[in-house]
Design a protein around this motif. Sequence first.
Motif, short mmCIF file in Angstrom:
data_model
loop_
_atom_site.label_atom_id
_atom_site.label_comp_id
_atom_site.label_asym_id
_atom_site.label_seq_id
_atom_site.Cartn_x
_atom_site.Cartn_y
_atom_site.Cartn_z
N ARG A 170 0.84 -1.11 0.06
CA ARG A 170 -0.06 -0.08 -0.18
C ARG A 170 1.07 1.45 0.15
N VAL A 171 0.65 2.11 -0.62
CA VAL A 171 1.44 3.41 -1.03
C VAL A 171 0.43 4.45 -0.67
N ALA A 172 0.74 5.31 0.17
CA ALA A 172 0.03 6.47 0.55
C ALA A 172 1.20 7.87 0.23
N VAL A 173 0.75 8.81 -0.84
CA VAL A 173 1.60 9.87 -0.98
C VAL A 173 1.04 11.25 -1.25
N ASP A 174 1.81 11.99 -0.87
CA ASP A 174 1.36 13.72 -1.01
C ASP A 174 2.48 14.20 -2.11
N TYR A 175 1.86 14.88 -2.92
CA TYR A 175 2.77 15.29 -3.79
C TYR A 175 2.56 16.89 -4.36
N TYR A 176 3.41 17.55 -4.51
CA TYR A 176 3.31 18.94 -4.82
C TYR A 176 4.44 19.17 -5.62
N ARG A 177 4.32 20.64 -6.06
CA ARG A 177 5.54 21.08 -6.77
C ARG A 177 6.07 22.43 -6.09
N ALA A 178 7.41 22.93 -6.34
CA ALA A 178 7.72 24.21 -5.89
C ALA A 178 8.59 24.35 -6.87
N GLY A 179 8.16 25.39 -7.73
CA GLY A 179 8.84 25.80 -9.19
C GLY A 179 8.87 24.50 -10.21
N LEU A 180 10.15 24.07 -10.40
CA LEU A 180 10.29 22.81 -11.17
C LEU A 180 10.40 21.50 -10.46
N ASP A 181 10.78 21.98 -9.09
CA ASP A 181 11.00 20.60 -8.31
C ASP A 181 9.71 20.08 -7.78
N LEU A 182 9.87 18.71 -7.79
CA LEU A 182 8.53 17.69 -7.46
C LEU A 182 8.90 16.96 -6.00
N PHE A 183 7.91 17.38 -5.23
CA PHE A 183 8.19 16.63 -3.82
C PHE A 183 7.09 15.68 -3.56
N PHE A 184 7.53 14.39 -2.96
CA PHE A 184 6.66 13.42 -2.91
C PHE A 184 7.00 13.05 -1.32
N THR A 185 6.09 13.03 -0.47
CA THR A 185 6.39 12.26 0.97
C THR A 185 5.15 11.37 1.10
N GLY A 186 5.34 10.26 1.96
CA GLY A 186 4.27 9.47 2.24
C GLY A 186 5.00 8.08 2.94
N ALA A 187 4.17 7.10 2.58
CA ALA A 187 4.67 5.95 3.18
C ALA A 187 4.13 4.55 2.32
N VAL A 188 5.07 3.49 2.65
CA VAL A 188 4.78 2.28 1.97
C VAL A 188 4.62 1.34 2.97
#
Length: 170
Positions: A42-60
């Motif tokens: 199971r993957v739960a992830v929050d993702y967003y961008r700041a400019g061109l950088d993409l951020f992913f935080t979550g848990a497996v």
Amino acid sequence: MKITVSEIKAEPKHLAYVEDVDELNERLARGVRDFQVARGIRVAVDYYRAGLDLFFTGAVTGEVVGTCARCLDDYPFPLDRQFAFVLTPRVAAVGGGGQLAVDELERSSYAGEEVDVTPLVYEETILALPTRALCGEGCRGLCPRCGANLNQGPCGCARGADSAVSSRTK
Ligand SMILES: [Zn+2]
Ligand SMILES: [Zn+2]
């Protein structure tokens, strides 16, 4: 699981899904470590961008079955790994990164219109595995003579003079 880059906005989005593990297990089977991932993870992830950088935080989360290096028994244990990573556009990473290894580059950058989360999830899962498969710290392993699993009790083989004496006096 692929995410379209243009859909990644400054406002975080949440994604929860179950990742197929067949390919991961094939990869694990090729390695020296004795682990297989049970069912899907199971993957739960929050993702967003700041400019061109993409951020992913979550848990497996999920379940892993290890094959004990001492007693060869299979034993399940939970997989629960938090992760956070940033992907930068590949062109920028090449320009500023110098001598990054190719796989390192692939893990820290993105190119094209989609980001494939699956290899990152696989990577996080592999990182969560212990360096050695042991069913327990106190695992007694197998008897070198008869091959019995000593966790299930003594096998009856005399191991050294002391145990031979003590079993005779009982
Ligand atoms: Zn064991
Ligand atoms: Zn034995």
